[in-house]
Scaffold this motif. Structure first.
Motif, PDB file in Angstrom:
ATOM      1  N   ALA A 186      55.112  19.994 -43.669  1.00 15.89           N
ATOM      2  CA  ALA A 186      55.890  20.280 -42.462  1.00 15.89           C
ATOM      3  C   ALA A 186      56.687  19.080 -41.979  1.00 15.89           C
ATOM      4  O   ALA A 186      57.605  19.237 -41.163  1.00 15.89           O
ATOM      5  N   GLY A 187      56.353  17.892 -42.453  1.00 12.58           N
ATOM      6  CA  GLY A 187      57.055  16.682 -42.027  1.00 12.58           C
ATOM      7  C   GLY A 187      56.099  15.729 -41.358  1.00 12.58           C
ATOM      8  O   GLY A 187      55.578  16.025 -40.267  1.00 12.58           O
ATOM      9  N   ALA A 188      55.840  14.605 -41.993  1.00 15.60           N
ATOM     10  CA  ALA A 188      54.819  13.672 -41.512  1.00 15.60           C
ATOM     11  C   ALA A 188      55.110  13.170 -40.108  1.00 15.60           C
ATOM     12  O   ALA A 188      54.188  12.810 -39.360  1.00 15.60           O
ATOM     13  N   ASP A 189      56.369  13.089 -39.725  1.00 16.74           N
ATOM     14  CA  ASP A 189      56.710  12.589 -38.388  1.00 16.74           C
ATOM     15  C   ASP A 189      56.639  13.672 -37.317  1.00 16.74           C
ATOM     16  O   ASP A 189      56.639  13.372 -36.120  1.00 16.74           O
ATOM     17  N   ALA A 190      56.579  14.932 -37.742  1.00 11.69           N
ATOM     18  CA  ALA A 190      56.647  16.030 -36.777  1.00 11.69           C
ATOM     19  C   ALA A 190      55.295  16.346 -36.164  1.00 11.69           C
ATOM     20  O   ALA A 190      55.212  16.683 -34.976  1.00 11.69           O
ATOM     21  N   TYR A 191      54.238  16.274 -36.966  1.00 13.31           N
ATOM     22  CA  TYR A 191      52.912  16.680 -36.504  1.00 13.31           C
ATOM     23  C   TYR A 191      51.883  15.637 -36.922  1.00 13.31           C
ATOM     24  O   TYR A 191      52.057  14.942 -37.916  1.00 13.31           O
ATOM     25  N   ARG A 192      50.784  15.554 -36.146  1.00 14.75           N
ATOM     26  CA  ARG A 192      49.802  14.497 -36.368  1.00 14.75           C
ATOM     27  C   ARG A 192      48.429  15.003 -36.786  1.00 14.75           C
ATOM     28  O   ARG A 192      47.673  14.263 -37.409  1.00 14.75           O
ATOM     29  N   SER A 193      48.075  16.224 -36.402  1.00 17.41           N
ATOM     30  CA  SER A 193      46.731  16.716 -36.708  1.00 17.41           C
ATOM     31  C   SER A 193      46.757  18.222 -36.835  1.00 17.41           C
ATOM     32  O   SER A 193      47.742  18.885 -36.471  1.00 17.41           O
ATOM     33  N   VAL A 194      45.656  18.771 -37.362  1.00 18.51           N
ATOM     34  CA  VAL A 194      45.564  20.207 -37.628  1.00 18.51           C
ATOM     35  C   VAL A 194      44.279  20.759 -37.025  1.00 18.51           C
ATOM     36  O   VAL A 194      43.201  20.190 -37.208  1.00 18.51           O
ATOM     37  N   VAL A 195      44.403  21.864 -36.304  1.00 19.57           N
ATOM     38  CA  VAL A 195      43.257  22.645 -35.854  1.00 19.57           C
ATOM     39  C   VAL A 195      43.204  23.898 -36.725  1.00 19.57           C
ATOM     40  O   VAL A 195      44.172  24.662 -36.777  1.00 19.57           O
ATOM     41  N   PHE A 196      42.085  24.117 -37.412  1.00 21.70           N
ATOM     42  CA  PHE A 196      41.956  25.300 -38.250  1.00 21.70           C
ATOM     43  C   PHE A 196      41.420  26.474 -37.444  1.00 21.70           C
ATOM     44  O   PHE A 196      40.603  26.313 -36.532  1.00 21.70           O
ATOM     45  N   SER A 197      41.899  27.664 -37.795  1.00 18.47           N
ATOM     46  CA  SER A 197      41.482  28.900 -37.156  1.00 18.47           C
ATOM     47  C   SER A 197      41.303  29.955 -38.242  1.00 18.47           C
ATOM     48  O   SER A 197      41.419  29.648 -39.431  1.00 18.47           O
ATOM     49  N   THR A 198      41.018  31.184 -37.832  1.00 20.28           N
ATOM     50  CA  THR A 198      40.700  32.226 -38.808  1.00 20.28           C
ATOM     51  C   THR A 198      41.729  33.342 -38.897  1.00 20.28           C
ATOM     52  O   THR A 198      41.669  34.166 -39.808  1.00 20.28           O
TER      53      THR A 198
END
Length: 415
Positions: free
Chosen positions: A91-103
């Motif tokens: 997605a672009g290393a500068d655009a987002y910093r972390s991920v929350v996983f869901s179902t």
């Protein structure tokens, strides 16, 4: 009556063997009566790489052998770390910093509504509890996402609390601006689908630019719900990747595992992640089956596919093919309008006396086309086509014939 209560259907809907799927491979589904139909819906938008993708299946099988389950509750495991890093890079290393996983997409939309409200609470601005969605949008049927969905989906029957939800028109940024003038100090987030899922209406660049400007002015979080549009469905890898500024949160699901496992991911931008880090705040959200090793393996396999240039070229070819098919239906009088973008197209079919097909006749159209050999998705005034990215000339010819045969049978019944 089967033991299964199908989604969006009566509990006692009669299902003959011609409607009970037993297997699927590539872009075709086999049914209990041994008939085979071409799938023009990518499952439910979520199987763009085709059914039974070997790379995804092998990755999931290996993960189940290595670690059938590992948790993300107050812990992290390496497969989830690797999958999150791959999504951020894609997605672009500068655009987002972390991920929350869901179902699921619906569960992820519940989570982003909570996350937005907590974000403003951590900023000591707790009055910002209102979340704004668009009329005609679809964000799921969980408790929060059902309230946020802008379609009429029986919300009143479920006693959903919609006091902190507002809806505005997607074609008129002035309505959103007026809402913000009245209640801007209470608006915590605006959630948009780049292309409205129900009617396949793309948001105009002018509307998106206006929303971005309003975010800068009023300070709400902008959330891009790309559950349906992510992974090339509308052309670019992510539709919001073409915006002049990045959304604060990006919601992904459906194609995330190519339909192999129930999964979603929320990509969190620096504005949100930095504040939570500074405040050492805990986001009170967790789902037992979110981000398991098998899910992570499927995500990594899908990301690897979308890094291949030939897959992105296939997306372009399929987008051209579905548009060409739709244009021919309009030219030949079978349809009156085409909406959508890329490989996500809605076709308003021609009904009796040349009028636009009405909503009550849409199920008949879908059934007639299915009987002629193709699975299409119902639209508000016709059908939606969301083909897999492996479609070639043969599949488009097969789909075109099924639509035309089904339409002809309907018109015979009307006369």
């Amino acid at each position: 009556m089967t033991a299964v209560w199908p989604a969006m259907s009566p509990v006692d809907v009669p299902l003959g063997p011609e409607r009970i799927a037993v297997s699927a491979k590539g872009h075709h589904v086999r049914f209990a009566d041994d008939s085979v139909r071409l799938c023009a819906t990518s499952g439910l938008w979520n199987v763009p790489l085709g059914y039974g993708h070997a790379g995804v299946a092998e990755a999931v099988a290996a993960a189940l052998r290595d670690a059938s389950y590992l948790t993300l509750f107050r812990a992290v495991h390496r497969p989830a770390e690797d999958a999150a890093a791959a999504l951020l890079d894609l997605a672009g290393a500068d655009a987002y910093r972390s991920v929350v996983f869901s179902t699921s997409g619906g569960a992820a939309n519940d989570a982003v509504m909570k996350l937005a409200r907590q974000f403003h609470g951590e900023r000591e601005d707790p009055a910002r509890t209102i979340v704004v969605g668009l009329r005609g949008s679809y964000h799921g049927t969980m408790y929060g996402s059902h309230a946020l969905s802008g379609d009429a989906l029986g919300q009143g029957a479920y006693a959903l609390d919609r006091r902190a939800v507002r809806h505005v028109d997607a074609d008129d940024p002035a309505e959103l601006s007026a809402l913000l003038q009245r209640e801007g100090s209470r608006v915590g987030a605006v959630v948009v689908e780049p292309l409205l899922g129900s009617g396949a209406h793309p948001l105009s660049p002018a509307f998106i630019e206006a929303v971005l400007d309003l975010r800068d002015e009023h300070g709400f979080l902008l959330i891009a719900d790309e559950v349906a549009t992510g992974f090339g469905r509308t052309g670019p890898l992510f539709a919001s990747g073409e915006w002049s500024r990045t959304p604060d949160l990006l919601v992904l699901s459906k194609a995330l595992t190519n339909g192999a496992l129930g999964a979603a991911a929320i990509l969190v931008g620096p504005r949100v992640s930095s504040l939570f880090a500074e405040r050492r705040a805990i986001f009170v959200h967790g789902e037992t089956q979110a981000g398991t090793p098998a899910v992570a393996a499927a995500i990594l396999a899908v990301v690897a596919e979308f890094r291949r240039p030939d897959v992105l070229l296939a997306v372009d070819r399929v987008s051209e093919g579905v548009r060409s098919l739709a244009d021919a239906l309009v030219r030949d009088g079978l349809a009156v309008e085409i909406r959508g973008r890329g490989a996500f197209v809605a076709i308003a079919l021609t009904g009796p006396a040349g009028a636009r097909l009405t909503a009550d006749r849409v199920p008949d159209a879908v059934a007639a086309i299915a009987a002629a050999g193709a699975i299409v998705h119902p639209g508000v005034d016709g059908i939606q086509l969301i083909p897999g990215y492996g479609y070639g000339d043969a599949e488009f010819a097969e789909l075109d014939q099924a639509i035309r045969v089904g339409w002809a049978r309907m018109t015979e019944a009307w006369s």
